[in-house]
Write an enzyme that holds these catalytic residues in place. Structure first.
Site, mmCIF file in Angstrom:
data_model
loop_
_atom_site.group_PDB
_atom_site.id
_atom_site.type_symbol
_atom_site.label_atom_id
_atom_site.label_comp_id
_atom_site.label_asym_id
_atom_site.label_seq_id
_atom_site.Cartn_x
_atom_site.Cartn_y
_atom_site.Cartn_z
ATOM 1 N N GLY A 34 0.764 -1.340 0.053
ATOM 2 C CA GLY A 34 -0.099 0.067 0.019
ATOM 3 C C GLY A 34 0.934 1.126 -0.180
ATOM 4 C CB SER A 35 4.337 2.203 -1.191
ATOM 5 O OG SER A 35 4.256 1.942 -2.483
ATOM 6 C CG ASN A 36 1.144 3.057 -5.768
ATOM 7 O OD1 ASN A 36 1.423 4.251 -6.456
ATOM 8 N ND2 ASN A 36 1.805 2.196 -5.638
ATOM 9 N NE ARG A 40 -9.489 -12.318 -6.533
ATOM 10 C CZ ARG A 40 -9.771 -13.393 -6.805
ATOM 11 N NH1 ARG A 40 -8.835 -14.211 -6.446
ATOM 12 N NH2 ARG A 40 -10.974 -13.822 -7.135
ATOM 13 C CB ILE A 41 -8.585 -10.800 -13.075
ATOM 14 C CG1 ILE A 41 -6.969 -10.907 -13.357
ATOM 15 C CG2 ILE A 41 -9.289 -10.305 -14.224
ATOM 16 C CD1 ILE A 41 -6.562 -12.118 -14.443
ATOM 17 C CG HIS A 72 0.780 -2.182 -15.532
ATOM 18 N ND1 HIS A 72 0.653 -3.451 -15.028
ATOM 19 C CD2 HIS A 72 1.651 -2.532 -16.189
ATOM 20 C CE1 HIS A 72 1.327 -4.342 -15.516
ATOM 21 N NE2 HIS A 72 1.988 -3.754 -16.575
ATOM 22 C CD GLU A 129 4.087 1.866 -9.063
ATOM 23 O OE1 GLU A 129 3.653 1.183 -10.100
ATOM 24 O OE2 GLU A 129 4.057 1.697 -7.924
HETATM 25 C C1 GRF Z 1 2.758 -1.057 -7.945
HETATM 26 O O1 GRF Z 1 3.925 -1.256 -8.418
HETATM 27 C C2 GRF Z 1 1.688 -0.808 -8.927
HETATM 28 O O2 GRF Z 1 2.034 -0.435 -9.800
HETATM 29 C C3 GRF Z 1 1.282 -2.457 -9.079
HETATM 30 O O3 GRF Z 1 1.453 -2.939 -7.748
HETATM 31 C C4 GRF Z 1 2.247 -2.272 -6.998
HETATM 32 C C5 GRF Z 1 1.641 -2.010 -5.557
HETATM 33 O O4 GRF Z 1 2.517 -1.332 -4.929
HETATM 34 N N1 GRF Z 1 -0.096 -2.525 -9.481
HETATM 35 P P1 GRF Z 1 2.035 -0.811 -3.178
HETATM 36 O O5 GRF Z 1 1.173 -1.947 -2.426
HETATM 37 O O6 GRF Z 1 1.167 0.434 -3.637
HETATM 38 O O7 GRF Z 1 3.180 -0.397 -2.550
#
Ligand code: GRF
Length: 201
Positions: A14-16, A93-94, A111, A175
């Site tokens: 969950g770093s994003n 998950r798709i 992505h 990202e």
């Molecule tokens: C990221 O690299 C994103 O592009 C991909 O999964 C990874 C998730 O990283 N879809 P995080 O859990 O947000 O750290």
């Protein structure tokens, strides 16, 4: 005022999600991350959500007979939060047709590759194996194709390492910049999905 509701789906670190929390959980932002859902109980992202006082849910996909039933459960929870946008942030998950059809135009993903190059997994490894000069990230609307929906934005870096972990770290950094930017543009009405295409205003 918080007028734009965002739900975030995760499966892991969950770093994003954290980047979105850091950007949007301020009073002056119109964006309200009001729900985080994970299909993995031990996803660290759930702790990040909890710490930020965001409602969070774990739905165990292994408890469902098929993809559609799991997605119906997801929809049921999401509907309680009336999301304007559903953000996939490392959600592994798709999603079924039922889910994509319901939220098309309100569903985005990030992505770790310069799509259409390298849909699917292990993108960093592939970039290094193929000795690519450039690598990057793509934010796109989700449609029924795998990692193939219309592109909102891309960001790229020069590949200067052969270390997969280092490359992944560099990709994460971009990202965390591009995802909040795109979401803000959508929330501000500067970007939208129309008839299968991305419209920028
Ligand atoms: C990221 O690299 C994103 O592009 C991909 O999964 C990874 C998730 O990283 N879809 P995080 O859990 O947000 O750290």
């Amino acid at each position: 005022m918080k007028t734009f509701k965002v739900a975030v789906l995760i499966s892991g670190n969950g770093s994003n999600l954290q980047a979105l929390i850091d950007n949007f959980m301020k009073e002056e932002s119109i964006i309200d991350i009001n729900c985080v859902i994970s299909n993995k109980q031990n996803a660290f992202g759930l702790e990040r959500a909890e710490k930020a006082s965001i409602d969070n849910h774990f739905i165990d996909h292994t408890k469902f007979d098929n993809r559609e039933d799991f997605d119906q459960r997801l929809i049921k929870i999401l509907e309680g939060y009336s999301p304007d946008l559903i953000v996939l942030a490392g959600f592994m998950r798709i999603l079924s047709k039922v889910f994509v059809d319901k939220y098309i135009g309100r569903l985005i993903n990030i992505h770790p590759s310069l799509l259409p190059k390298y849909p699917g997994l292990e993108t960093h490894k592939k970039v290094i194996e193929n000795e690519d000069s450039y690598h990057g990230v793509t934010v796109h609307y989700v449609d029924k194709t795998l990692d193939g929906g219309p592109i909102c934005a891309q960001s790229e870096i020069e590949v200067t390492t052969k270390d997969v972990n280092k490359l992944e770290e560099q990709i994460h950094k971009i990202e965390h910049e591009i995802y909040p930017l795109v979401i803000k543009q959508i929330a501000d009405g500067k970007m939208a999905f129309k008839e299968g295409k991305v419209i920028k205003k």
